[in-house]
Design a protein around this motif. Structure first.
Motif, PDB file in Angstrom:
ATOM      1  N   GLU A  43       0.842  -1.211   0.000  1.00 26.82           N
ATOM      2  CA  GLU A  43       0.000   0.000   0.000  1.00 26.82           C
ATOM      3  C   GLU A  43       0.873   1.256   0.000  1.00 26.82           C
ATOM      4  O   GLU A  43       0.615   2.200  -0.748  1.00 26.82           O
ATOM      5  N   GLU A  73      -3.729   5.578   0.308  1.00 25.44           N
ATOM      6  CA  GLU A  73      -2.870   4.378   0.265  1.00 25.44           C
ATOM      7  C   GLU A  73      -1.841   4.400   1.402  1.00 25.44           C
ATOM      8  O   GLU A  73      -1.549   3.368   1.999  1.00 25.44           O
ATOM      9  N   HIS A  76      -3.642   3.337   4.428  1.00 24.22           N
ATOM     10  CA  HIS A  76      -3.855   1.886   4.452  1.00 24.22           C
ATOM     11  C   HIS A  76      -2.591   1.165   4.922  1.00 24.22           C
ATOM     12  O   HIS A  76      -2.662   0.207   5.684  1.00 24.22           O
ATOM     13  N   HIS A 109      -3.467  -4.900  -4.352  1.00 25.21           N
ATOM     14  CA  HIS A 109      -3.564  -4.121  -5.574  1.00 25.21           C
ATOM     15  C   HIS A 109      -2.904  -4.695  -6.815  1.00 25.21           C
ATOM     16  O   HIS A 109      -3.440  -4.625  -7.893  1.00 25.21           O
ATOM     17  N   ILE A 159     -10.810  -0.282   4.559  1.00 23.91           N
ATOM     18  CA  ILE A 159      -9.991  -0.102   3.357  1.00 23.91           C
ATOM     19  C   ILE A 159     -10.807  -0.417   2.102  1.00 23.91           C
ATOM     20  O   ILE A 159     -10.682   0.260   1.074  1.00 23.91           O
ATOM     21  N   GLU A 163     -11.073   1.529  -1.438  1.00 24.59           N
ATOM     22  CA  GLU A 163     -10.698   0.903  -2.719  1.00 24.59           C
ATOM     23  C   GLU A 163     -11.861   0.987  -3.716  1.00 24.59           C
ATOM     24  O   GLU A 163     -11.646   1.159  -4.911  1.00 24.59           O
TER      25      GLU A 163
END
Ligand SMILES: [Fe+2]
Ligand SMILES: [Fe+2]
Length: 255
Positions: A43, A73, A76, A109, A159, A163
């Motif tokens: 992240e 990010e 996170h 991701h 989170i 996202e």
């Protein structure tokens, strides 16, 4: 017609299929710590890349959105790391963590594949959209399999909300900057992700096959050599060996 993404991403069929594997991976406390630490890294790295994207874009709206995205990010990353530290303190964890299954359950991701410099806004947005979509899909699975750990589950829930926002804004912006050809960009990015997923899977399988082959070699090829060495050792005279005079004169050989 613009192909709008769903406001809340559901797990893909592939992620749903792997739910038992995810459940098994996340059940172990030590493995959970390691995975959360790795997610935290991914992240934060992703945030750094998106910050770079904010620097290089010439579109003021995208710059503002990228900055907000990068801040998310980074946050996170902090959430994952703090949770990992809490779990670590609670379990007084050992360092032996065994199988991680990263090629089956990689960090959310795939933002680690991102190369910011030289990318256009279109390719960047297409890549980000698919990455965020994958993250939303995986994090919803992780949240669902984390029934036994409510604090970690709450982090995934929080989170996941971000996202989903990232997934939606990247799509909306892609359709704005490239109204005619945004689908083509998405397909190109999809193929690139597919290729990288194949490479990750192939690397994981190669690791497993390599271990199996080395184990087979160890048990099948080495025993005859060990037996021959033992037999040769038995034939050796015990103790000092008297060397006949003149045999030690040569400088080319030992005896
Ligand atoms: Fe994230
Ligand atoms: Fe994100």
């Amino acid at each position: 017609m613009v192909d709008l993404p769903r406001p809340h991403e559901r797990p893909t069929a592939f992620d749903r299929m792997l739910i038992p594997v995810h459940r098994w991976i996340w059940r172990d406390a030590d493995r959970r710590v390691q995975k959360l630490l790795r997610f935290g890294e991914t992240e934060t790295d992703g945030g750094r890349d998106i910050l770079r994207a904010a620097e290089v874009t010439s579109d003021p709206l995208l710059r503002r959105l990228y900055l907000e995205h990068a801040i998310d990010e980074f946050r996170h990353g902090v959430l994952f790391r703090h949770r990992a530290a809490e779990l670590l303190r609670a379990s007084q964890s050992r360092s032996n963590i065994g199988f991680q299954g990263d090629w089956l359950a990689p960090g959310g991701h795939g933002l680690d594949d991102l190369q910011v410099d030289g990318e256009s806004d279109q390719t960047m947005l297409a890549f980000l959209h698919l990455s965020e979509k994958a993250a939303a899909s995986r994090f919803s699975v992780y949240r669902d399999v984390m029934q036994h750990d409510p604090p970690t589950r709450a982090i995934f829930e929080e989170i996941l909300h971000d996202e989903t926002f990232h997934m939606n804004y990247t799509f909306t912006q892609l359709a704005r900057v490239e109204p005619q050809r945004h689908k083509r960009h998405l397909w190109r990015a999809r193929l690139s992700r597919l290729w990288k997923a194949y490479l990750r899977l192939a690397t994981g399988l190669a690791g497993i096959l390599g271990s199996i082959l080395l184990t087979i070699q160890y048990f099948i090829l080495l025993p005859p050599f060990a037996w021959l060495a033992k037999r040769a050792a038995r034939r050796e005279n015990f103790g000092w060996t008297i060397v006949s005079p003149g045999r030690g004169d040569s400088l080319d050989r030992q005896y």
